[in-house]
Design an enzyme around this catalytic site. Sequence first.
Site, mmCIF file in Angstrom:
data_model
loop_
_atom_site.group_PDB
_atom_site.id
_atom_site.type_symbol
_atom_site.label_atom_id
_atom_site.label_comp_id
_atom_site.label_asym_id
_atom_site.label_seq_id
_atom_site.Cartn_x
_atom_site.Cartn_y
_atom_site.Cartn_z
ATOM 1 N N TRP A 1 0.831 -1.215 0.000
ATOM 2 C CA TRP A 1 0.000 0.000 0.000
ATOM 3 C C TRP A 1 0.865 1.265 0.000
ATOM 4 O O TRP A 1 0.416 2.348 -0.384
ATOM 5 C CB TRP A 1 -0.898 -0.038 1.234
ATOM 6 C CG TRP A 1 -1.899 1.064 1.357
ATOM 7 C CD1 TRP A 1 -2.551 1.711 0.344
ATOM 8 C CD2 TRP A 1 -2.385 1.639 2.568
ATOM 9 N NE1 TRP A 1 -3.422 2.643 0.861
ATOM 10 C CE2 TRP A 1 -3.336 2.619 2.221
ATOM 11 C CE3 TRP A 1 -2.124 1.412 3.918
ATOM 12 C CZ2 TRP A 1 -4.017 3.367 3.184
ATOM 13 C CZ3 TRP A 1 -2.808 2.152 4.863
ATOM 14 C CH2 TRP A 1 -3.737 3.121 4.501
ATOM 15 N N TYR B 1 -4.196 0.425 -5.031
ATOM 16 C CA TYR B 1 -3.055 1.116 -4.425
ATOM 17 C C TYR B 1 -2.363 1.970 -5.491
ATOM 18 O O TYR B 1 -1.738 1.452 -6.415
ATOM 19 C CB TYR B 1 -2.059 0.134 -3.803
ATOM 20 C CG TYR B 1 -2.603 -0.654 -2.617
ATOM 21 C CD1 TYR B 1 -3.791 -0.304 -1.991
ATOM 22 C CD2 TYR B 1 -1.911 -1.750 -2.125
ATOM 23 C CE1 TYR B 1 -4.289 -1.022 -0.918
ATOM 24 C CE2 TYR B 1 -2.396 -2.474 -1.035
ATOM 25 C CZ TYR B 1 -3.596 -2.103 -0.447
ATOM 26 O OH TYR B 1 -4.080 -2.822 0.618
ATOM 27 N N GLN C 1 -8.749 -10.661 5.422
ATOM 28 C CA GLN C 1 -7.727 -9.629 5.675
ATOM 29 C C GLN C 1 -8.373 -8.486 6.463
ATOM 30 O O GLN C 1 -8.970 -7.580 5.890
ATOM 31 C CB GLN C 1 -7.127 -9.112 4.355
ATOM 32 C CG GLN C 1 -6.003 -8.139 4.621
ATOM 33 C CD GLN C 1 -5.266 -7.647 3.381
ATOM 34 O OE1 GLN C 1 -4.848 -6.497 3.347
ATOM 35 N NE2 GLN C 1 -5.090 -8.487 2.390
ATOM 36 N N TYR D 1 -3.924 -6.594 8.500
ATOM 37 C CA TYR D 1 -3.210 -5.417 7.992
ATOM 38 C C TYR D 1 -3.030 -4.361 9.085
ATOM 39 O O TYR D 1 -3.605 -4.473 10.163
ATOM 40 C CB TYR D 1 -3.865 -4.832 6.748
ATOM 41 C CG TYR D 1 -5.214 -4.167 6.884
ATOM 42 C CD1 TYR D 1 -6.369 -4.811 6.458
ATOM 43 C CD2 TYR D 1 -5.346 -2.875 7.376
ATOM 44 C CE1 TYR D 1 -7.607 -4.203 6.527
ATOM 45 C CE2 TYR D 1 -6.587 -2.250 7.445
ATOM 46 C CZ TYR D 1 -7.719 -2.917 7.028
ATOM 47 O OH TYR D 1 -8.943 -2.302 7.097
ATOM 48 N N SER E 1 -0.456 -3.820 10.958
ATOM 49 C CA SER E 1 0.154 -4.401 12.161
ATOM 50 C C SER E 1 0.852 -3.329 12.986
ATOM 51 O O SER E 1 0.978 -3.444 14.206
ATOM 52 C CB SER E 1 1.184 -5.460 11.763
ATOM 53 O OG SER E 1 0.587 -6.472 10.985
ATOM 54 N N ARG F 1 -0.306 1.811 10.831
ATOM 55 C CA ARG F 1 0.149 2.796 9.831
ATOM 56 C C ARG F 1 1.392 3.556 10.284
ATOM 57 O O ARG F 1 1.519 4.766 10.055
ATOM 58 C CB ARG F 1 -0.964 3.770 9.491
ATOM 59 C CG ARG F 1 -2.179 3.067 8.919
ATOM 60 C CD ARG F 1 -3.303 4.022 8.657
ATOM 61 N NE ARG F 1 -4.479 3.307 8.222
ATOM 62 C CZ ARG F 1 -5.705 3.800 8.230
ATOM 63 N NH1 ARG F 1 -5.914 5.021 8.621
ATOM 64 N NH2 ARG F 1 -6.712 3.088 7.818
ATOM 65 N N ARG G 1 -3.504 10.233 6.429
ATOM 66 C CA ARG G 1 -3.206 9.921 7.830
ATOM 67 C C ARG G 1 -3.387 11.165 8.701
ATOM 68 O O ARG G 1 -3.663 11.070 9.893
ATOM 69 C CB ARG G 1 -1.769 9.393 7.972
ATOM 70 C CG ARG G 1 -1.661 7.927 7.628
ATOM 71 C CD ARG G 1 -0.340 7.358 8.057
ATOM 72 N NE ARG G 1 0.788 8.027 7.424
ATOM 73 C CZ ARG G 1 2.052 7.827 7.759
ATOM 74 N NH1 ARG G 1 2.350 6.978 8.709
ATOM 75 N NH2 ARG G 1 3.026 8.455 7.137
HETATM 76 N N1 LIG Z 1 -7.278 -4.541 3.083
HETATM 77 C C1 LIG Z 1 -7.222 -3.293 3.452
HETATM 78 O O1 LIG Z 1 -8.239 -2.578 3.500
HETATM 79 C C2 LIG Z 1 -5.883 -2.733 3.832
HETATM 80 C C3 LIG Z 1 -5.793 -1.467 4.456
HETATM 81 C C4 LIG Z 1 -4.534 -1.014 4.820
HETATM 82 C C5 LIG Z 1 -3.414 -1.780 4.557
HETATM 83 N N2 LIG Z 1 -3.514 -2.990 3.925
HETATM 84 C C6 LIG Z 1 -2.323 -3.825 3.645
HETATM 85 O O2 LIG Z 1 -1.548 -3.985 4.819
HETATM 86 C C7 LIG Z 1 -0.236 -3.434 4.627
HETATM 87 C C8 LIG Z 1 0.278 -2.874 5.934
HETATM 88 O O3 LIG Z 1 -0.627 -1.973 6.560
HETATM 89 P P1 LIG Z 1 -0.341 -0.416 6.631
HETATM 90 O O4 LIG Z 1 0.089 0.033 5.321
HETATM 91 O O5 LIG Z 1 -1.529 0.205 7.248
HETATM 92 O O6 LIG Z 1 0.913 -0.238 7.496
HETATM 93 P P2 LIG Z 1 1.635 -0.722 8.824
HETATM 94 O O7 LIG Z 1 2.307 -1.992 8.527
HETATM 95 O O8 LIG Z 1 0.739 -0.649 9.994
HETATM 96 O O9 LIG Z 1 2.653 0.488 8.884
HETATM 97 C C9 LIG Z 1 3.573 0.716 7.847
HETATM 98 C C10 LIG Z 1 4.486 1.838 8.224
HETATM 99 O O10 LIG Z 1 5.145 1.488 9.429
HETATM 100 C C11 LIG Z 1 6.477 1.941 9.395
HETATM 101 N N3 LIG Z 1 7.345 0.752 9.482
HETATM 102 C C12 LIG Z 1 7.326 -0.368 8.708
HETATM 103 N N4 LIG Z 1 8.257 -1.237 9.125
HETATM 104 C C13 LIG Z 1 8.873 -0.674 10.182
HETATM 105 C C14 LIG Z 1 9.939 -1.088 11.036
HETATM 106 N N5 LIG Z 1 10.535 -2.264 10.876
HETATM 107 N N6 LIG Z 1 10.316 -0.254 12.018
HETATM 108 C C15 LIG Z 1 9.702 0.942 12.181
HETATM 109 N N7 LIG Z 1 8.712 1.384 11.393
HETATM 110 C C16 LIG Z 1 8.299 0.587 10.412
HETATM 111 C C17 LIG Z 1 6.651 2.699 8.118
HETATM 112 O O11 LIG Z 1 6.308 4.049 8.395
HETATM 113 P P3 LIG Z 1 7.054 5.267 7.669
HETATM 114 O O12 LIG Z 1 6.794 5.041 6.229
HETATM 115 O O13 LIG Z 1 6.445 6.482 8.250
HETATM 116 O O14 LIG Z 1 8.508 5.091 8.028
HETATM 117 C C18 LIG Z 1 5.603 2.060 7.225
HETATM 118 O O15 LIG Z 1 5.209 2.882 6.165
HETATM 119 C C19 LIG Z 1 -0.392 -2.480 3.444
HETATM 120 O O16 LIG Z 1 0.811 -2.224 2.779
HETATM 121 C C20 LIG Z 1 -1.390 -3.232 2.600
HETATM 122 O O17 LIG Z 1 -0.749 -4.262 1.882
HETATM 123 C C21 LIG Z 1 -4.744 -3.465 3.578
#
Ligand SMILES: NC(=O)c1ccc[n+]([C@@H]2O[C@H](COP(=O)([O-])OP(=O)(O)OC[C@H]3O[C@@H](n4cnc5c(N)ncnc54)[C@H](OP(=O)(O)O)[C@@H]3O)[C@@H](O)[C@H]2O)c1
Length: 320
Positions: free
Chosen positions: A21, A57, A176, A204, A206, A209, A226
């Site tokens: 995403w 996305y 999901q 998702y 985790s 965001r 956000r």
């Molecule tokens: N089905 C749905 O409706 C839905 C909705 C949302 C997401 N998703 C899926 O779930 C995935 C993950 O969810 P999400 O995008 O909401 O994000 P998330 O995993 O909750 O957060 C991602 C953000 O966390 C930070 N991060 C990642 N790895 C890290 C680490 N090792 N240490 C410190 N910070 C870290 C980064 O922030 P910074 O970029 O600020 O550094 C990254 O952009 C998406 O990419 C997508 O594939 C699905």
Amino acid sequence: MQYRQLGATDLNVSRICFGCWQLSPAWWGAVQVEPWAAAVRAALDGGVNFIDTADAYGDGLAETELGKLLKGDGTRDRFVLATKFFWNFADGPDRFPDTTHDYILRACEASLRRLQTDHIDLYQIHAWDPLTRPDEVAAAFQQLRREGKVRWFGASNLNPEQMELYRAHFDVSCLQPPFSLLATEVAARELPYCLRHNIGVINYSSLQRGLLGGHYTAESTFVGRRADDPLFRRAGLKIVLQAVEEAKAVAAGLGLTIAELAVRWVLTHPAITSAIVGVRKAEHITGIVRAADDRLTQKTWHWLAARFRRAQAEALAASA
Ligand SMILES: NC(=O)c1ccc[n+]([C@@H]2O[C@H](COP(=O)([O-])OP(=O)(O)OC[C@H]3O[C@@H](n4cnc5c(N)ncnc54)[C@H](OP(=O)(O)O)[C@@H]3O)[C@@H](O)[C@H]2O)c1
């Protein structure tokens, strides 16, 4: 890296799933493709074999970049590839939910083209569409499976009643939902439902965001949507970051970062098959693979759940 069978499918997936995403400028600002591509390669090196994206996305951008990368590197077959459909964005920014028979077939063709592959391993309905009958969705799915274009079907953001309606017509192999220390609503009904019916769960957000990543401060500012989230606004952010600081001490005691602890918290729940982590650069994924190595004790799991439940309630009240 540990692997698990995804529900009743024959897919053996890593417990960390690479989320795409972040290739969506409306939410995450300008996209940097090179660091992201390096992260996909680092994930593969770390044993991650599961990647999640969606046609929506970046309105096709994430699938297009992923397709280019997997084709160029010749690594398509080393990943279990999951994508989604739902938002009809063919007419521009006024997107709308569409799970009609013909749209699904068109959306799948477009995803296959962008991803430069002949099949999708897990094709997910992004959310609930109240206007299309489940048997119509099922007819499209049967055709896609018959043609070898999709192997398994899943859904996102559904409640148990909605899953029941679909499951009367086709197998929902995977759900999901959102699930993290700061989003536990699905623990009451959706996760038990999936456990009972052997439906895989790939959660998702985790890291909520990025909020549980440990690198934001009370002065951090956020671009895109956000900025509208109460947990990311100044008053709420300060309260959440206090809990993050306390959890950092717990993480350090286990030799983990706070991000790794937050992912291990999710993976300790027995319903969770894999945790999706949104990744922009290699540093995001290299350590996270350690989160899957072990479970949290019951005591630590519950302490964290209670601490963040309190933080979330206080943050929402402060931002109201
Ligand atoms: N089905 C749905 O409706 C839905 C909705 C949302 C997401 N998703 C899926 O779930 C995935 C993950 O969810 P999400 O995008 O909401 O994000 P998330 O995993 O909750 O957060 C991602 C953000 O966390 C930070 N991060 C990642 N790895 C890290 C680490 N090792 N240490 C410190 N910070 C870290 C980064 O922030 P910074 O970029 O600020 O550094 C990254 O952009 C998406 O990419 C997508 O594939 C699905």
